[in-house]
Design an enzyme around this catalytic site. Structure first.
Site, PDB file in Angstrom:
ATOM      1  N   THR A   1       0.871  -1.126  -0.018  1.00  8.32           N
ATOM      2  CA  THR A   1       0.107  -0.153  -0.071  1.00  8.32           C
ATOM      3  C   THR A   1       0.972   1.169  -0.005  1.00  8.32           C
ATOM      4  O   THR A   1       1.899   1.350   0.278  1.00  8.32           O
ATOM      5  CB  THR A   1      -0.919  -0.130   1.325  1.00  8.32           C
ATOM      6  OG1 THR A   1      -1.510   1.465   1.366  1.00  8.32           O
ATOM      7  CG2 THR A   1      -0.055  -0.479   2.342  1.00  8.32           C
ATOM      8  N   ASP A   2       0.282   2.402  -0.610  1.00  9.88           N
ATOM      9  CA  ASP A   2       0.827   3.682  -0.448  1.00  9.88           C
ATOM     10  C   ASP A   2       1.015   4.174   1.028  1.00  9.88           C
ATOM     11  O   ASP A   2       1.796   5.368   1.313  1.00  9.88           O
ATOM     12  CB  ASP A   2       0.249   4.814  -1.362  1.00  9.88           C
ATOM     13  CG  ASP A   2      -1.204   4.896  -0.899  1.00  9.88           C
ATOM     14  OD1 ASP A   2      -1.745   4.553  -0.157  1.00  9.88           O
ATOM     15  OD2 ASP A   2      -1.761   6.086  -1.749  1.00  9.88           O
ATOM     16  N   GLU A   3       0.349   3.409   2.051  1.00 16.76           N
ATOM     17  CA  GLU A   3       0.169   4.158   3.375  1.00 16.76           C
ATOM     18  C   GLU A   3       1.521   3.811   3.962  1.00 16.76           C
ATOM     19  O   GLU A   3       1.798   4.563   5.110  1.00 16.76           O
ATOM     20  CB  GLU A   3      -0.879   3.482   4.098  1.00 16.76           C
ATOM     21  CG  GLU A   3      -2.326   3.640   3.401  1.00 16.76           C
ATOM     22  CD  GLU A   3      -3.363   3.247   4.276  1.00 16.76           C
ATOM     23  OE1 GLU A   3      -3.591   3.274   5.236  1.00 16.76           O
ATOM     24  OE2 GLU A   3      -4.588   3.183   3.312  1.00 16.76           O
TER      25      GLU A   3
ATOM     26  N   TYR B   1      -1.608  -0.563  10.938  1.00 20.95           N
ATOM     27  CA  TYR B   1      -1.941  -1.037   9.811  1.00 20.95           C
ATOM     28  C   TYR B   1      -0.695  -1.028   8.679  1.00 20.95           C
ATOM     29  O   TYR B   1      -0.134  -1.798   8.168  1.00 20.95           O
ATOM     30  CB  TYR B   1      -3.248  -0.896   8.884  1.00 20.95           C
ATOM     31  CG  TYR B   1      -3.193  -1.165   7.606  1.00 20.95           C
ATOM     32  CD1 TYR B   1      -3.172  -2.470   7.120  1.00 20.95           C
ATOM     33  CD2 TYR B   1      -2.944   0.134   6.461  1.00 20.95           C
ATOM     34  CE1 TYR B   1      -3.162  -2.633   5.656  1.00 20.95           C
ATOM     35  CE2 TYR B   1      -3.209  -0.267   5.188  1.00 20.95           C
ATOM     36  CZ  TYR B   1      -3.191  -1.531   4.722  1.00 20.95           C
ATOM     37  OH  TYR B   1      -3.215  -1.911   3.348  1.00 20.95           O
TER      38      TYR B   1
ATOM     39  N   LYS C   1       2.330  -3.061   7.458  1.00 16.18           N
ATOM     40  CA  LYS C   1       2.614  -3.360   5.867  1.00 16.18           C
ATOM     41  C   LYS C   1       4.084  -3.158   5.392  1.00 16.18           C
ATOM     42  O   LYS C   1       4.901  -3.498   4.703  1.00 16.18           O
ATOM     43  CB  LYS C   1       1.693  -2.431   4.957  1.00 16.18           C
ATOM     44  CG  LYS C   1       0.230  -3.250   4.889  1.00 16.18           C
ATOM     45  CD  LYS C   1      -0.034  -4.541   4.324  1.00 16.18           C
ATOM     46  CE  LYS C   1       0.143  -4.485   2.997  1.00 16.18           C
ATOM     47  NZ  LYS C   1      -0.038  -5.979   2.495  1.00 16.18           N
TER      48      LYS C   1
HETATM   49  P1  NAD Z   1      -9.326  -7.510   2.419  1.00 11.71           P
HETATM   50  O1  NAD Z   1      -9.447  -7.120   3.562  1.00 11.71           O
HETATM   51  O2  NAD Z   1     -10.698  -7.341   1.391  1.00 11.71           O
HETATM   52  O3  NAD Z   1      -9.001  -9.072   2.062  1.00 11.71           O
HETATM   53  C1  NAD Z   1      -8.020  -9.560   2.672  1.00 11.71           C
HETATM   54  C2  NAD Z   1      -7.989 -11.275   2.562  1.00 11.71           C
HETATM   55  O4  NAD Z   1      -7.075 -12.009   3.269  1.00 11.71           O
HETATM   56  C3  NAD Z   1      -9.517 -11.741   3.150  1.00 11.71           C
HETATM   57  O5  NAD Z   1     -10.049 -12.416   2.048  1.00 11.71           O
HETATM   58  C4  NAD Z   1      -8.955 -12.437   4.358  1.00 11.71           C
HETATM   59  O6  NAD Z   1     -10.016 -13.496   4.598  1.00 11.71           O
HETATM   60  C5  NAD Z   1      -7.611 -12.776   4.072  1.00 11.71           C
HETATM   61  N1  NAD Z   1      -6.792 -13.332   5.089  1.00 11.71           N
HETATM   62  C6  NAD Z   1      -6.361 -12.273   6.285  1.00 11.71           C
HETATM   63  N2  NAD Z   1      -5.828 -12.865   7.170  1.00 11.71           N
HETATM   64  C7  NAD Z   1      -5.292 -13.814   6.520  1.00 11.71           C
HETATM   65  C8  NAD Z   1      -4.549 -15.019   7.100  1.00 11.71           C
HETATM   66  N3  NAD Z   1      -4.009 -14.960   8.288  1.00 11.71           N
HETATM   67  N4  NAD Z   1      -4.380 -16.201   6.008  1.00 11.71           N
HETATM   68  C9  NAD Z   1      -4.938 -16.280   4.879  1.00 11.71           C
HETATM   69  N5  NAD Z   1      -5.583 -15.199   4.678  1.00 11.71           N
HETATM   70  C10 NAD Z   1      -6.001 -14.285   5.221  1.00 11.71           C
HETATM   71  O7  NAD Z   1      -8.292  -6.432   1.763  1.00 11.71           O
HETATM   72  P2  NAD Z   1      -7.977  -5.908   0.373  1.00 11.71           P
HETATM   73  O8  NAD Z   1      -8.497  -4.638   0.553  1.00 11.71           O
HETATM   74  O9  NAD Z   1      -8.504  -6.940  -0.764  1.00 11.71           O
HETATM   75  O10 NAD Z   1      -6.428  -5.664   0.207  1.00 11.71           O
HETATM   76  C11 NAD Z   1      -5.714  -6.845  -0.231  1.00 11.71           C
HETATM   77  C12 NAD Z   1      -4.173  -6.579  -0.202  1.00 11.71           C
HETATM   78  O11 NAD Z   1      -3.892  -5.123  -1.023  1.00 11.71           O
HETATM   79  C13 NAD Z   1      -3.698  -6.180   1.074  1.00 11.71           C
HETATM   80  O12 NAD Z   1      -2.328  -6.704   1.203  1.00 11.71           O
HETATM   81  C14 NAD Z   1      -3.702  -4.733   1.427  1.00 11.71           C
HETATM   82  O13 NAD Z   1      -2.739  -4.181   2.332  1.00 11.71           O
HETATM   83  C15 NAD Z   1      -3.221  -4.317  -0.360  1.00 11.71           C
HETATM   84  N6  NAD Z   1      -3.914  -3.064  -0.613  1.00 11.71           N
HETATM   85  C16 NAD Z   1      -5.160  -2.710  -0.408  1.00 11.71           C
HETATM   86  C17 NAD Z   1      -5.601  -1.382  -0.863  1.00 11.71           C
HETATM   87  C18 NAD Z   1      -7.054  -0.949  -0.684  1.00 11.71           C
HETATM   88  O14 NAD Z   1      -7.637  -0.024  -1.196  1.00 11.71           O
HETATM   89  N7  NAD Z   1      -7.977  -1.889  -0.237  1.00 11.71           N
HETATM   90  C19 NAD Z   1      -4.779  -0.476  -1.251  1.00 11.71           C
HETATM   91  C20 NAD Z   1      -3.338  -0.886  -1.713  1.00 11.71           C
HETATM   92  C21 NAD Z   1      -3.003  -2.282  -1.163  1.00 11.71           C
HETATM   93  P1  TYD Z   2     -10.793   3.957   4.448  1.00 11.49           P
HETATM   94  O1  TYD Z   2     -11.653   3.302   3.088  1.00 11.49           O
HETATM   95  O2  TYD Z   2     -10.742   3.196   5.649  1.00 11.49           O
HETATM   96  O3  TYD Z   2      -9.282   3.878   3.705  1.00 11.49           O
HETATM   97  P2  TYD Z   2      -7.708   4.343   4.272  1.00 11.49           P
HETATM   98  O4  TYD Z   2      -8.097   4.574   5.757  1.00 11.49           O
HETATM   99  O5  TYD Z   2      -6.974   3.182   4.373  1.00 11.49           O
HETATM  100  O6  TYD Z   2      -7.386   5.202   3.299  1.00 11.49           O
HETATM  101  O7  TYD Z   2     -10.940   5.350   4.534  1.00 11.49           O
HETATM  102  C1  TYD Z   2     -10.938   6.252   3.346  1.00 11.49           C
HETATM  103  C2  TYD Z   2     -10.816   7.725   4.088  1.00 11.49           C
HETATM  104  O8  TYD Z   2     -12.101   7.818   4.511  1.00 11.49           O
HETATM  105  C3  TYD Z   2     -10.092   7.897   5.311  1.00 11.49           C
HETATM  106  O9  TYD Z   2      -9.599   9.297   5.212  1.00 11.49           O
HETATM  107  C4  TYD Z   2     -11.009   7.923   6.349  1.00 11.49           C
HETATM  108  C5  TYD Z   2     -12.305   8.383   5.933  1.00 11.49           C
HETATM  109  N1  TYD Z   2     -13.453   7.649   6.242  1.00 11.49           N
HETATM  110  C6  TYD Z   2     -14.483   8.245   6.924  1.00 11.49           C
HETATM  111  O10 TYD Z   2     -14.515   9.557   6.667  1.00 11.49           O
HETATM  112  N2  TYD Z   2     -15.499   7.891   7.228  1.00 11.49           N
HETATM  113  C7  TYD Z   2     -16.036   6.640   7.290  1.00 11.49           C
HETATM  114  O11 TYD Z   2     -16.791   5.607   7.654  1.00 11.49           O
HETATM  115  C8  TYD Z   2     -14.575   5.652   6.968  1.00 11.49           C
HETATM  116  C9  TYD Z   2     -14.677   4.058   6.941  1.00 11.49           C
HETATM  117  C10 TYD Z   2     -13.671   6.260   6.469  1.00 11.49           C
END
Ligand code: NAD
Ligand code: TYD
Length: 352
Positions: free
Chosen positions: A133-135, A158, A162
């Site tokens: 992630t970019d975070e 988080y 990461k």
């Molecule tokens: P998500 O929470 O939707 O999915 C995570 C999956 O991992 C789930 O299916 C969960 O069951 C599985 N999991 C969790 N713990 C586990 C374990 N111990 N063993 C096996 N499986 C396990 O997450 P997402 O949003 O799809 O993110 C996927 C990846 O991409 C993550 O690594 C996250 O850090 C990265 N990412 C997410 C975003 C975003 O905007 N959502 C952006 C950049 C990077």
């Molecule tokens: P989120 O989707 O949790 O992603 P991340 O924190 O990983 O960027 O949140 C996106 C943005 O929205 C973040 O600035 C927090 C804000 N947010 C709200 O204002 N209300 C909400 O209910 C949630 C879930 C997030």
């Protein structure tokens, strides 16, 4: 005979399910093994359309369980791993950091050890691809964007977990020569997104006329990318990226949270035939997230210039597709919010 056997971890989650779908369909000669623990965020209904594909199989398991992984890796002798399994929600990491350390750090190191074990120094055509992630770069002020060279400065449990996993991946490349690639992506949106994250939560609440909780003043900025374009980028980097390199992925699409929530309100009012302004009245400012990062923004120039990747949709198109998907798949949303999706594994996989 499959040309490659790939392990995708976390394939039942939001982004993972899109990556599984892409690889199963684009590469019919690869065997795709989806390993997922099915935590609250893992939902096999996300992959209903793929469950009978001949080059796909699902395994339920936990990446923190090294003994289980050893059996799995010995059985399948994977050529590559695309690692997405993670605890992914910042708010949950604030209330329960240890779960993030276990899955995101210990789980990643377990997978690296398994690759090292089965590949045993024979690294040709092998790859460990780590999805991050970019975070990890921390927060930005009003200006600037994250580059691949931006120093790590994670702020939440988080992003700290990461960042730690990214460091281990890099260290296994440097120390043992393990073939790795890492990508760091901005916030994703699209179908099959668990409604605890901003966009699906707002869509769900607007649909049900529930309050729309905006943290703080809603001034924080996120850079949004359509999830299908993230999966395309992972495909491009997996096949064409330089070994040992990191790539930033983003859509050059920054939005203040409050502006995005208002846009969703307008879009949903028009789709639902509601009077203009109806949904905006649901906006409700709530206590800010602890340590809330102000702004994220990705410079994806390296990926675009070196590998020719470009987003396939504009934000307007992507958001429209997303809202349409949620409106046409309200059963998915109901199953997720009621917990009924948990029964799906029992029904589908209990006797396999
Ligand atoms: P998500 O929470 O939707 O999915 C995570 C999956 O991992 C789930 O299916 C969960 O069951 C599985 N999991 C969790 N713990 C586990 C374990 N111990 N063993 C096996 N499986 C396990 O997450 P997402 O949003 O799809 O993110 C996927 C990846 O991409 C993550 O690594 C996250 O850090 C990265 N990412 C997410 C975003 C975003 O905007 N959502 C952006 C950049 C990077
Ligand atoms: P989120 O989707 O949790 O992603 P991340 O924190 O990983 O960027 O949140 C996106 C943005 O929205 C973040 O600035 C927090 C804000 N947010 C709200 O204002 N209300 C909400 O209910 C949630 C879930 C997030």
């Amino acid at each position: 005979m499959n040309k490659k056997t790939l392990l995708i971890t976390g394939g039942a989650g939001f982004i993972g399910s899109h990556v599984v779908r892409r690889f199963v369909n684009e590469y019919p000669d690869y065997l795709i093994v989806n390993l997922d623990k099915l935590t609250y965020a893992g939902n096999l209904e996300n992959l209903k359309d793929e469950e009978n594909s001949p080059n796909y199989l699902f395994v339920k398991g936990d990446i923190t369980d090294a003994a289980f992984l050893e059996t799995l890796f010995n059985q399948y002798q994977f050529d590559g791993v695309i690692h997405l399994a993670a605890e992914s929600h910042v708010d949950r990491s604030i209330s329960n950091p240890m779960e993030f350390v276990m899955t995101n750090v210990v789980g990643t190191v377990n997978l690296l050890n398994m690759c090292k074990m089965i590949w045993n120094g024979q690294y040709e055509n092998k790859l460990f691809y780590h999805v991050s992630t970019d975070e990890v770069y921390g927060e930005l002020g009003d200006d600037g964007k994250f580059l691949e060279t931006t120093p790590y400065d994670p702020n939440s449990p988080y992003s700290a977990s990461k960042a730690s996993s990214d460091h281990f991946v890099r260290a296994y490349h440097h120390t043992y020569g393990l073939p790795v690639k890492i990508s760091n992506c901005s916030n994703n949106y699209g179908s099959h997104h668990f409604p605890e994250k901003l966009i699906p939560l707002m869509i769900h609440n607007i649909l049900n006329m529930k309050p729309l909780p905006v943290y703080g003043k809603g001034e924080n900025v996120r850079d949004w990318l359509f999830v299908v374009d993230h999966a395309r980028a992972i495909d491009v980097i997996f096949h064409q990226g330089k070994m040992g390199d990191t790539y930033n992925i983003g859509g050059n699409n920054e939005w203040k949270n409050i502006d995005l929530v208002k846009l969703l309100c307008q879009l949903m009012d028009s789709k639902l035939g509601r009077e203009e302004g109806t949904s905006e009245k649901l906006i409700h400012y709530v206590t800010d997230r602890a340590g809330h990062d102000f702004r994220y923004a990705i410079d994806a120039g390296k990926l675009m210039n070196e590998l020719g990747w470009q987003p396939s949709v504009t934000f307007e198109q992507g958001l429209e597709k997303t809202v349409e998907w949620y409106l046409s798949n309200q059963e998915w949303l109901t199953h997720v919010t009621s917990g009924a999706y948990k029964n799906y594994y029992q029904q589908m996989y209990s006797n396999r």
